[in-house]
Design a protein around this motif. Structure first.
Motif, short mmCIF file in Angstrom:
data_model
loop_
_atom_site.label_atom_id
_atom_site.label_comp_id
_atom_site.label_asym_id
_atom_site.label_seq_id
_atom_site.Cartn_x
_atom_site.Cartn_y
_atom_site.Cartn_z
N SER A 97 0.89 -1.25 0.01
CA SER A 97 0.07 0.02 -0.01
C SER A 97 0.85 1.19 0.08
O SER A 97 0.61 2.39 -0.61
CB SER A 97 -0.91 -0.07 1.16
OG SER A 97 -1.65 1.32 1.39
N ASP B 57 2.28 1.57 -3.30
CA ASP B 57 1.44 2.14 -4.46
C ASP B 57 1.44 3.70 -4.16
O ASP B 57 1.03 4.41 -5.04
CB ASP B 57 0.07 1.33 -4.22
CG ASP B 57 0.27 0.13 -4.50
OD1 ASP B 57 1.26 -0.52 -5.50
OD2 ASP B 57 -0.63 -0.83 -4.43
N SER C 291 2.11 6.20 -7.24
CA SER C 291 1.18 6.94 -7.89
C SER C 291 1.64 8.45 -7.83
O SER C 291 1.54 9.16 -8.84
CB SER C 291 -0.02 6.97 -7.04
OG SER C 291 -0.05 7.49 -5.74
N GLY D 214 -3.00 -4.44 -9.28
CA GLY D 214 -3.30 -3.17 -8.49
C GLY D 214 -3.00 -2.05 -9.21
O GLY D 214 -3.87 -1.07 -8.93
N ALA D 215 -2.26 -2.03 -10.39
CA ALA D 215 -2.07 -0.86 -11.21
C ALA D 215 -3.57 -0.53 -11.81
O ALA D 215 -4.07 0.58 -11.88
CB ALA D 215 -0.89 -0.99 -12.03
N GLN E 138 -6.49 -1.47 -10.95
CA GLN E 138 -7.61 -1.33 -10.07
C GLN E 138 -7.31 0.32 -9.70
O GLN E 138 -8.46 0.90 -9.48
CB GLN E 138 -7.59 -1.93 -8.60
CG GLN E 138 -7.96 -3.65 -8.97
CD GLN E 138 -7.76 -4.21 -7.85
OE1 GLN E 138 -6.96 -4.09 -7.02
NE2 GLN E 138 -8.77 -5.35 -7.73
N SER E 139 -6.28 0.85 -9.55
CA SER E 139 -5.91 2.37 -9.22
C SER E 139 -6.50 3.18 -10.16
O SER E 139 -6.71 4.15 -10.00
CB SER E 139 -4.46 2.46 -8.98
OG SER E 139 -3.71 2.39 -10.12
N CYS E 140 -6.76 2.55 -11.55
CA CYS E 140 -7.29 3.34 -12.49
C CYS E 140 -8.59 3.29 -12.84
O CYS E 140 -9.39 4.10 -13.92
CB CYS E 140 -6.45 2.99 -14.00
SG CYS E 140 -4.64 3.34 -13.88
N THR F 251 -0.24 3.44 -16.82
CA THR F 251 -0.10 3.25 -15.31
C THR F 251 0.90 2.15 -15.37
O THR F 251 1.73 1.76 -14.67
CB THR F 251 -1.26 3.10 -14.36
OG1 THR F 251 -1.88 4.24 -14.71
CG2 THR F 251 -1.04 2.78 -13.04
#
Length: 568
Positions: free
Chosen positions: A59, A62, A66, A470-471, A473-475, A513
């Motif tokens: 976490s 990330d 970002s 994870g990348a 999902q962040s977008c 990303t």
């Protein structure tokens, strides 16, 4: 007549034997149960603290990644003179609220622009030089983005900070460095407080094993050096993979688990979980069990005393009546016979009434009473079993529901699996409120992933899959978007209320990303993992298979065009 000195002999002996038979097994069972509970709880604590360390390090990685991506994008695209970057620095801080300050430094290490603005007269003086900071020297030397070690501010404020920086390169020449400082409390305090609520202590170290953040239960302050080998980890340890050990003598002398995880930034996350809370829990359970045993003992004594008293009185009265009946004496129902001796009256009555019909009648009457009591006891057992069956049936239904949920999740990545994706599509098609909703679909494939597994091994491939997920999902826009793993390295995203333009925007953001994550891949495009994305959209959820087929065909066009791109 009963002898007063020996009246309660049998009762006392029976009570002692009953207490011994009930308490000794209960004590042994309680001790074994408490020991097993402690062992299971301790093992569970070790697993939880290791998993928490891995997830928290990921976490924080990330979080830093970002913000470093936004900083790198600005450094690579802004062409204005360095002194004119103040508005850009203000916008950068507005876009990422965790940034306390931002600086533009020229190639010699002088600060030429800052947000917030420093006191008048600071810029251009020796106090505004940062050529001794690693956030300047490392990107200036390597021409790559950098996450710094811990330091205190000097140009803007004096708070505990870490920094992210990116080189400003024009025509292959270093023009300067763009730096943004992050207050340590902005990303560490909330996590640390959450861990302390669960009895953990959190320690965050930089590359030099200096303290970035330590929770209140640890004897460390900001930038303190940590040399305890139990709290540090090798520099070449795998990223975001916790190493957990049980230590018998931790910082405060108590036993517990220590989990350490190396982050991709080079920092180290340490979680310390003492077992004293488990011991307190076991102690409380021990007191509860002891209190329960005391209550059981008192109950046994009371029940035994009452039962034996009633039995002695009833038996004595009955035997006295039988004796009078055998002798032909008149019966006086109001007369209270004295308490007899415990065994002698029974033997005397049996001898007196041997062979008489009334004895058989009395035995038959007692047998009927016993049968009635047994029938009532059997009915209570049947009722208890019926209730137990009903409870087990409810538990089974709950377990089936939980298994249904788990069966829809991909265990490796946490995304939906094919079953869950199909169920989500079915819910969308059947929802009358979504009848006129436009729908977008993205089919995503990780480029050259078989070569990645062949070169780095399947454990590294699994880690790469999780990082790519994870990348992605962040977008995504939020809970309305659905991400599913539909193949080994193939994923699908369903975008609700999205036309083709929005689908292209989301796809491009995801593609960039993943590339910016810089996951090393020697056989990939530019030496990193990239993805190819096929895009399709339609004005309603009807014919979803056709929509997915269009996105799949677009994916193959993206692959034929050279991979690492999107196509519609």
């Amino acid at each position: 007549m009963a002898h007063p000195a020996r009246q309660w002999t049998l009762r006392r002996r029976f009570t002692r034997l009953l207490l011994f038979a009930a308490l000794i097994p209960a004590l042994l069972f309680s001790a074994v149960m408490l020991w097993q509970q402690y062992r299971a709880s301790r093992t569970s604590l070790g697993e939880r603290v290791g998993l928490s360390a891995s997830l928290t390090s990921t976490s924080i990685d990330d979080f830093m990644r970002s913000r470093l991506a936004g900083l790198t994008l600005l450094a690579s695209t802004r062409d204005a003179p360095l002194a004119d970057w103040s508005p850009d620095l203000d916008r950068l801080r507005q876009a990422y609220p965790g940034l306390t300050s931002a600086l533009v430094v020229d190639a010699t290490g002088h600060v030429v622009a800052a947000s917030p603005a420093p006191p008048p007269g600071v810029l251009g003086t020796p106090a505004s030089r940062v050529d001794d900071r690693d956030y300047f020297t490392v990107p200036a030397r390597t021409r790559k983005p950098h996450v710094s070690d811990a330091f205190r501010g000097r140009v803007v404020g004096n708070t505990p900070l870490v920094a992210i920086s990116a080189p400003i390169v024009r025509n292959d020449e270093l023009v300067g460095v763009l730096e943004a400082s992050i207050n340590v409390e902005s990303f560490a305090r909330q996590r640390g407080e959450a861990f302390r609520m669960n009895g953990y202590e959190m320690l965050l170290l930089d590359r030099g094993n200096h303290v970035i953040h330590a929770t209140g239960g640890l004897p460390y302050g900001f930038m303190d050096a940590v040399s305890d080998p139990r709290l540090t980890i090798e520099a070449d340890a795998p990223s975001n993979t916790a190493r957990t050990r049980f230590e018998h003598d931790m910082l405060d002398g108590s036993a517990g688990y220590v989990a350490r995880a190396r982050m991709s930034s080079g920092w180290t996350l340490v979680l310390v979980a003492p077992v004293r809370n488990l011991l307190l829990s076991v102690g409380r359970n021990t007191l509860v069990l002891l209190a329960l045993l005391m209550l059981v003992s008192l109950g046994v004594l009371a029940a035994t005393w009452l039962q034996l008293r009633d039995l002695a009185q009833g038996t004595g009265h009955l035997l006295d009546t039988l004796r009078k009946f055998a002798l032909g004496d008149p019966l006086d129902t109001g007369e209270q016979a004295p308490m007899p001796r415990e065994l002698q009256p029974v033997a005397s009555a049996i001898r007196d009434m041997s062979g008489r019909l009334n004895t058989a009648y009395g035995e038959l009457s007692n047998a009927l009473i016993t049968q009635r009591d047994l029938a009532a006891s059997l009915q209570r057992v049947v009722d208890d079993r019926d209730q137990e069956i009903a409870d087990r049936t409810a538990e089974l239904r709950n377990a089936v529901d939980e298994l249904e949920k788990l069966a829809s999740i991909d265990a490796l990545t946490g995304a939906l699996n094919v079953r869950g994706f199909r169920r989500d599509i079915g819910a969308l098609v059947e929802d009358p409120e979504c009848e006129d909703m436009s729908v977008g679909a993205l089919i995503i494939d990780i480029d050259h992933f078989k070569a990645y597994n062949d070169r780095y091994g399947h454990p590294a491939g699994d880690t790469a899959l999780r990082r790519v997920v994870g990348a992605m999902q962040s977008c995504m826009r939020g809970a309305s978007d659905t991400l599913a793993r539909v193949g080994g390295e193939e994923f699908a995203i369903l975008l609700r209320d999205a036309d083709i333009a929005l689908a292209i925007e989301v796809a491009q953001r995801i593609c960039d990303t993943v590339r910016d994550a810089r996951i090393p891949h020697a056989d990939g495009i530019d030496g990193v993992i990239t993805i190819s994305i096929g895009i399709a959209a339609q004005p309603s959820p009807e014919l979803m298979d056709h929509l997915l087929s269009q996105a799949d065909e677009a994916l193959y066009r993206a692959k034929r065009a050279g991979r690492g791109r999107i196509s519609r």
